[in-house]
Motif scaffolding. Structure first.
Motif, PDB file in Angstrom:
ATOM      1  N   ASN A   1       0.866  -1.172   0.000  1.00 47.14           N
ATOM      2  CA  ASN A   1       0.000   0.000   0.000  1.00 47.14           C
ATOM      3  C   ASN A   1       0.913   1.235   0.000  1.00 47.14           C
ATOM      4  N   GLU A   2       0.627   2.181  -0.875  1.00 45.67           N
ATOM      5  CA  GLU A   2       1.471   3.383  -1.017  1.00 45.67           C
ATOM      6  C   GLU A   2       1.634   4.157   0.293  1.00 45.67           C
ATOM      7  N   SER A   3       0.557   4.166   1.097  1.00 50.90           N
ATOM      8  CA  SER A   3       0.590   5.050   2.252  1.00 50.90           C
ATOM      9  C   SER A   3       1.037   4.362   3.544  1.00 50.90           C
ATOM     10  N   GLU A   4       1.408   3.074   3.434  1.00 53.11           N
ATOM     11  CA  GLU A   4       1.808   2.337   4.635  1.00 53.11           C
ATOM     12  C   GLU A   4       2.934   1.370   4.305  1.00 53.11           C
ATOM     13  N   LYS A   5       3.882   1.213   5.227  1.00 56.01           N
ATOM     14  CA  LYS A   5       4.902   0.171   5.049  1.00 56.01           C
ATOM     15  C   LYS A   5       5.077  -0.544   6.377  1.00 56.01           C
TER      16      LYS A   5
ATOM     17  N   ASP B   1       0.292   6.473   7.198  1.00 54.58           N
ATOM     18  CA  ASP B   1      -0.066   7.826   6.721  1.00 54.58           C
ATOM     19  C   ASP B   1       1.111   8.499   6.021  1.00 54.58           C
ATOM     20  N   ILE B   2       1.781   7.776   5.132  1.00 56.41           N
ATOM     21  CA  ILE B   2       2.933   8.370   4.438  1.00 56.41           C
ATOM     22  C   ILE B   2       2.414   9.429   3.469  1.00 56.41           C
ATOM     23  N   ASN B   3       2.922  10.642   3.657  1.00 57.64           N
ATOM     24  CA  ASN B   3       2.486  11.750   2.810  1.00 57.64           C
ATOM     25  C   ASN B   3       3.676  12.161   1.944  1.00 57.64           C
ATOM     26  N   TYR B   4       3.585  11.878   0.631  1.00 57.55           N
ATOM     27  CA  TYR B   4       4.728  12.095  -0.258  1.00 57.55           C
ATOM     28  C   TYR B   4       4.887  13.566  -0.657  1.00 57.55           C
TER      29      TYR B   4
ATOM     30  N   ARG C   1       6.386  14.768   2.655  1.00 55.75           N
ATOM     31  CA  ARG C   1       7.444  13.787   2.963  1.00 55.75           C
ATOM     32  C   ARG C   1       7.501  13.511   4.475  1.00 55.75           C
TER      33      ARG C   1
ATOM     34  N   THR D   1       5.593  11.053   7.819  1.00 58.60           N
ATOM     35  CA  THR D   1       4.908   9.803   8.117  1.00 58.60           C
ATOM     36  C   THR D   1       4.828   9.620   9.635  1.00 58.60           C
TER      37      THR D   1
END
Ligand SMILES: CC(C)(COP(=O)(O)OP(=O)(O)OC[C@H]1O[C@@H](n2cnc3c(N)ncnc32)[C@H](O)[C@@H]1OP(=O)(O)O)[C@@H](O)C(=O)NCCC(=O)NCCS
Length: 184
Positions: A56-60, A79-82, A85, A87
């Motif tokens: 998932n793009e927003s979680e690792k 909640d990764i916000n690109y 930048r 999280t």
């Protein structure tokens, strides 16, 4: 796999379902997390694993393995916000006999290095119960600073407790890294 000094971080796996299920149902482990309703069924936990298998793009999310390959907990960025930048970090060492032995700090430092140097993030924050002294000490050791608190935010064993907000910026991490390499 992301290699640390005492641990390695690997992808979430269905092979570790019994470990995840044991940890998430251990009242001592989840006591300070503040948002779990025990008990969690095997089926509920299987769904959690399935959700994270596809990424998932927003979680690792990673499982923490000792250098002998024993799973001892999970750690992740949410909640990764690109754009910003930024999280939010979360961690749970589920094997209690591994507490206070530096595994948490190594897992966090390993993930911070990945987040700052590989993912190019700029800010990592977290929230922790004000009475979780071990976790706060561990986060400070890894370079997090207290940024604020929400007063009497959580209900814990009959009383309201503060929630502490902590964060670390990329430049602070870089300074710590330089200090470490000078020592080495
Ligand atoms: C919080 C957690 C990730 C820390 O990992 P850990 O491997 O136990 O932590 P470390 O050994 O790296 O560091 C803990 C530090 O806290 C210190 N500490 C332990 N109990 C303490 C207390 N009551 N007061 C102050 N410091 C304390 C230790 O001495 C150690 O510092 P040191 O290395 O300078 O001596 C882990 O214990 C855990 O997962 N606990 C259960 C779930 C949880 O609380 N997760 C965090 C939710 S925000």
């Amino acid at each position: 796999m992301i290699r640390g000094k005492k641990i390695d971080l690997v992808a979430v796996s269905m092979n570790y379902l019994p470990n995840y299920h044991k940890w998430i149902n251990d009242p001592d482990v989840v006591d300070m997390l503040g948002h779990f309703d025990l008990p969690i069924s095997l089926e509920q936990e299987r769904k959690w694993v399935e959700k994270h298998l596809s990424g998932n793009e927003s979680e690792k999310i990673f499982t923490i393995l000792t250098k002998n390959g024993k799973p001892i907990g999970n750690i992740g960025l949410a909640d990764i916000n690109y754009t910003n930048r930024a999280t939010t970090l979360g961690i749970m060492i589920g094997e209690k006999n591994y507490w206070n032995r530096g595994y948490g700090a190594d897992a966090i430092s390993t993930l911070l290095e990945f987040a700052f140097d590989t993912m190019g993030l700029h800010r990592i924050e977290l929230r922790v119960n004000g009475n979780n002294e071990r976790a706060i000490a561990c986060y400070k050791k890894c370079g997090f600073k207290i940024e604020g608190k929400r007063r009497k935010h959580g209900y814990y064993h009959g009383e309201y407790i503060n929630e502490i907000w902590m964060g670390i910026l990329r430049e602070e991490w870089d300074k710590m890294e330089k200090k470490e390499s000078k020592k080495g």
